[in-house]
Motif scaffolding. Structure first.
Motif, PDB file in Angstrom:
ATOM      1  N   ALA A  25       5.688  -6.189   3.801  1.00  0.00           N
ATOM      2  CA  ALA A  25       6.302  -5.203   4.701  1.00  0.00           C
ATOM      3  C   ALA A  25       6.487  -5.799   6.096  1.00  0.00           C
ATOM      4  O   ALA A  25       7.509  -5.558   6.754  1.00  0.00           O
ATOM      5  N   LYS A  26       5.516  -6.591   6.541  1.00  0.00           N
ATOM      6  CA  LYS A  26       5.611  -7.236   7.867  1.00  0.00           C
ATOM      7  C   LYS A  26       6.795  -8.185   7.926  1.00  0.00           C
ATOM      8  O   LYS A  26       7.398  -8.385   8.989  1.00  0.00           O
ATOM      9  N   ARG A  27       7.116  -8.771   6.783  1.00  0.00           N
ATOM     10  CA  ARG A  27       8.258  -9.708   6.740  1.00  0.00           C
ATOM     11  C   ARG A  27       9.586  -8.966   6.610  1.00  0.00           C
ATOM     12  O   ARG A  27      10.642  -9.581   6.552  1.00  0.00           O
ATOM     13  N   GLY A  28       9.506  -7.625   6.521  1.00  0.00           N
ATOM     14  CA  GLY A  28      10.732  -6.828   6.460  1.00  0.00           C
ATOM     15  C   GLY A  28      11.262  -6.592   5.064  1.00  0.00           C
ATOM     16  O   GLY A  28      12.397  -6.136   4.898  1.00  0.00           O
ATOM     17  N   ASP A  29      10.433  -6.895   4.044  1.00  0.00           N
ATOM     18  CA  ASP A  29      10.852  -6.666   2.657  1.00  0.00           C
ATOM     19  C   ASP A  29      11.075  -5.170   2.431  1.00  0.00           C
ATOM     20  O   ASP A  29      10.172  -4.356   2.616  1.00  0.00           O
ATOM     21  N   LYS A  30      12.307  -4.811   2.025  1.00  0.00           N
ATOM     22  CA  LYS A  30      12.675  -3.384   1.911  1.00  0.00           C
ATOM     23  C   LYS A  30      11.834  -2.624   0.881  1.00  0.00           C
ATOM     24  O   LYS A  30      11.408  -1.499   1.134  1.00  0.00           O
ATOM     25  N   ALA A  31      11.610  -3.226  -0.265  1.00  0.00           N
ATOM     26  CA  ALA A  31      10.825  -2.567  -1.322  1.00  0.00           C
ATOM     27  C   ALA A  31       9.386  -2.341  -0.857  1.00  0.00           C
ATOM     28  O   ALA A  31       8.806  -1.268  -1.072  1.00  0.00           O
ATOM     29  N   ALA A  32       8.831  -3.346  -0.185  1.00  0.00           N
ATOM     30  CA  ALA A  32       7.456  -3.239   0.307  1.00  0.00           C
ATOM     31  C   ALA A  32       7.347  -2.180   1.400  1.00  0.00           C
ATOM     32  O   ALA A  32       6.376  -1.416   1.436  1.00  0.00           O
ATOM     33  N   LEU A  33       8.363  -2.095   2.263  1.00  0.00           N
ATOM     34  CA  LEU A  33       8.367  -1.090   3.325  1.00  0.00           C
ATOM     35  C   LEU A  33       8.422   0.319   2.744  1.00  0.00           C
ATOM     36  O   LEU A  33       7.739   1.227   3.228  1.00  0.00           O
ATOM     37  N   ALA A  34       9.242   0.480   1.689  1.00  0.00           N
ATOM     38  CA  ALA A  34       9.364   1.801   1.036  1.00  0.00           C
ATOM     39  C   ALA A  34       8.044   2.188   0.372  1.00  0.00           C
ATOM     40  O   ALA A  34       7.578   3.321   0.502  1.00  0.00           O
ATOM     41  N   ASP A  35       7.406   1.233  -0.310  1.00  0.00           N
ATOM     42  CA  ASP A  35       6.108   1.482  -0.944  1.00  0.00           C
ATOM     43  C   ASP A  35       5.054   1.830   0.096  1.00  0.00           C
ATOM     44  O   ASP A  35       4.258   2.757  -0.079  1.00  0.00           O
TER      45      ASP A  35
ATOM     46  N   GLU B 256      12.842  10.584  -4.538  1.00  0.00           N
ATOM     47  CA  GLU B 256      12.876   9.118  -4.440  1.00  0.00           C
ATOM     48  C   GLU B 256      11.461   8.564  -4.242  1.00  0.00           C
ATOM     49  O   GLU B 256      11.081   7.564  -4.859  1.00  0.00           O
ATOM     50  N   GLU B 257      10.688   9.231  -3.379  1.00  0.00           N
ATOM     51  CA  GLU B 257       9.305   8.799  -3.132  1.00  0.00           C
ATOM     52  C   GLU B 257       8.439   8.995  -4.375  1.00  0.00           C
ATOM     53  O   GLU B 257       7.572   8.173  -4.674  1.00  0.00           O
ATOM     54  N   LYS B 258       8.716  10.085  -5.104  1.00  0.00           N
ATOM     55  CA  LYS B 258       7.992  10.347  -6.366  1.00  0.00           C
ATOM     56  C   LYS B 258       8.200   9.185  -7.334  1.00  0.00           C
ATOM     57  O   LYS B 258       7.269   8.717  -8.000  1.00  0.00           O
TER      58      LYS B 258
ATOM     59  N   VAL C  93       5.229   5.428   1.362  1.00  0.00           N
ATOM     60  CA  VAL C  93       4.686   6.396   0.395  1.00  0.00           C
ATOM     61  C   VAL C  93       3.158   6.312   0.372  1.00  0.00           C
ATOM     62  O   VAL C  93       2.463   7.334   0.388  1.00  0.00           O
ATOM     63  N   LEU C  94       2.625   5.110   0.355  1.00  0.00           N
ATOM     64  CA  LEU C  94       1.174   4.909   0.318  1.00  0.00           C
ATOM     65  C   LEU C  94       0.498   5.491   1.561  1.00  0.00           C
ATOM     66  O   LEU C  94      -0.594   6.061   1.476  1.00  0.00           O
ATOM     67  N   LYS C  95       1.181   5.388   2.698  1.00  0.00           N
ATOM     68  CA  LYS C  95       0.612   5.935   3.947  1.00  0.00           C
ATOM     69  C   LYS C  95       0.619   7.467   3.952  1.00  0.00           C
ATOM     70  O   LYS C  95      -0.140   8.090   4.677  1.00  0.00           O
ATOM     71  N   LYS C  96       1.495   8.061   3.145  1.00  0.00           N
ATOM     72  CA  LYS C  96       1.480   9.524   3.000  1.00  0.00           C
ATOM     73  C   LYS C  96       0.338   9.950   2.074  1.00  0.00           C
ATOM     74  O   LYS C  96      -0.273  10.996   2.254  1.00  0.00           O
ATOM     75  N   LEU C  97       0.077   9.117   1.069  1.00  0.00           N
ATOM     76  CA  LEU C  97      -0.945   9.445   0.076  1.00  0.00           C
ATOM     77  C   LEU C  97      -2.369   9.245   0.600  1.00  0.00           C
ATOM     78  O   LEU C  97      -3.252  10.062   0.335  1.00  0.00           O
ATOM     79  N   GLU C  98      -2.566   8.182   1.356  1.00  0.00           N
ATOM     80  CA  GLU C  98      -3.936   7.801   1.763  1.00  0.00           C
ATOM     81  C   GLU C  98      -4.688   8.900   2.521  1.00  0.00           C
ATOM     82  O   GLU C  98      -5.809   9.263   2.136  1.00  0.00           O
TER      83      GLU C  98
END
Length: 367
Positions: free
Chosen positions: A151-161, A186-188, A164-169
């Motif tokens: 995500a730090k490198r700007g990877d779109k898939a990682a940023l999207a994941d 989409e998040e589901k 969602v993970l930050k909403k769940l935690e």
């Protein structure tokens, strides 16, 4: 076939319930913890009175119901998320099912051991859910660590994941299940590969004594469970008596009906539980009805006519032209296909038609 896992504390009636729904004595039901180690699996037919009404119209002797798979999973105990009571192994078994039937003991019986020494269904639910939530929290934290670098490198898939993970935690950290987190469709979809235990649709089976089944929703323990799961978990509860159903296994349908009447009930609750679980899995039924047979076919809610046709045979989906359709209620009111056609209730539907639960269909196809 989708699977529903039967879970709960030891000695709450899970294996007895499994034997009841599968009409077998496959699972050992004993008065000690962990008598079930490896999960038992059984195919369960879905009770549906509509088939027998269609049978009269179709004038056939063959009726084939829909089916769903149930898995009897060993009892969870406090500390399961840390490996207590072979917990990690059992949590893996839960991870592999599509929905959860959590059995809650709602009966007092000095002869049947309770792992905590007393009967308190809400406390029991909290013990199970705490373990599932703790296991999910660990999963989410590990996943966050893993995706944060990309995500730090700007990877779109990682940023999207990561989003969602930050909403769940924080929700899991507050002791609430993942099911309660508001996610977009989409998040589901993004959260599915996380395989979270508390994200699985869940229903609670309140297991009562046979002498108290007639109380139904007025049973004091059942009232506590219903209120708790509705308020805290956005789930529903059904009342069952696993012991009664276990006793019914060896009886004829007529004997079973008479036995239940003596107890002041029409059904022990198992039929309602199976139907509720089927719907919980997102499954729906359509019918085909003719002289050869009346058959219930299983589809997912929202499936279109070609997808429904494909359940019968892939050629039906590939060469789909149209579906001749009549709603179950309309057909029963009319008494025959010819009468339904005369009243304009028998329709032709195309590829975009979303099949409804209870539709009676005949497919036209060409391959």
């Amino acid at each position: 076939m989708l699977r529903a896992g039967i879970v709960g504390l030891p000695n709450v009636g899970k294996s007895t319930l499994f034997n009841a729904v599968t009409r077998t004595r496959k699972a050992e039901a004993a008065n000690y913890p962990f008598c079930t180690i490896d999960p038992n699996v059984g195919i369960v037919t879905v009770p549906d009175a509509r088939m027998y009404e269609l049978q009269k119209i179709a004038k056939t002797t063959v009726v084939i119901p829909a089916a769903v798979e149930f898995v009897d999973i060993a009892g969870l105990v406090k500390g399961a998320s840390q490996g207590e009571g072979l917990g990690n192994k059992f949590l893996t078994h839960i991870r592999e099912v599509d929905a959860i039937v959590q059995v809650v003991r709602c009966f007092e019986d000095e002869d049947i051991h309770h792992v905590t020494g007393s009967v308190d269904p809400v406390r029991d639910i909290e013990v199970i859910n705490t373990e599932l939530i703790l296991a999910d929290l660990e999963t989410v934290k590990k996943r966050l660590e893993k995706v944060s670098k990309d995500a730090k490198r700007g990877d779109k898939a990682a940023l999207a994941d990561q989003e969602v993970l930050k909403k769940l935690e924080p929700v899991l950290d507050s002791g609430k299940p993942a099911l309660t987190v508001k996610l977009t469709p989409e998040e589901k979809a993004l959260s599915k590969p996380f395989f979270l235990l508390t994200d699985k649709p869940t229903i609670f089976a309140c297991n009562v004594k046979e002498s108290e089944l007639a109380l139904g929703d007025n049973h004091p323990f059942v009232q506590k469970v219903s209120e708790y799961v509705k308020t805290h978990l956005a789930c529903e509860a059904v009342v069952i008596s696993a012991q009664i159903e276990s006793d019914l296994i060896d009886l004829t349908p007529e004997e079973a009906t008479a036995f239940l009447k003596e107890l002041g009930v029409d059904e022990s609750g198992i039929g309602a539980l199976i139907r509720a679980t089927y719907h919980l899995l997102g499954l729906r039924t359509y019918f085909t009805a003719g002289e050869k047979e009346v058959r219930a076919w299983t589809i997912h809610a929202g499936d279109t006519a070609p997808k429904a046709a494909g359940v019968i045979h892939s050629d039906f989906e590939r060469g789909f032209i149209k579906a001749e359709t009549v709603a179950y209620d309309d057909l029963i009111k009319c008494g025959s296909v010819a009468a339904a056609r005369e009243k304009g209730l028998y329709r032709m539907e195309g590829k975009e038609y979303v099949v409804k639960d209870g539709d009676v269909l005949l497919f036209k196809f060409n391959v």
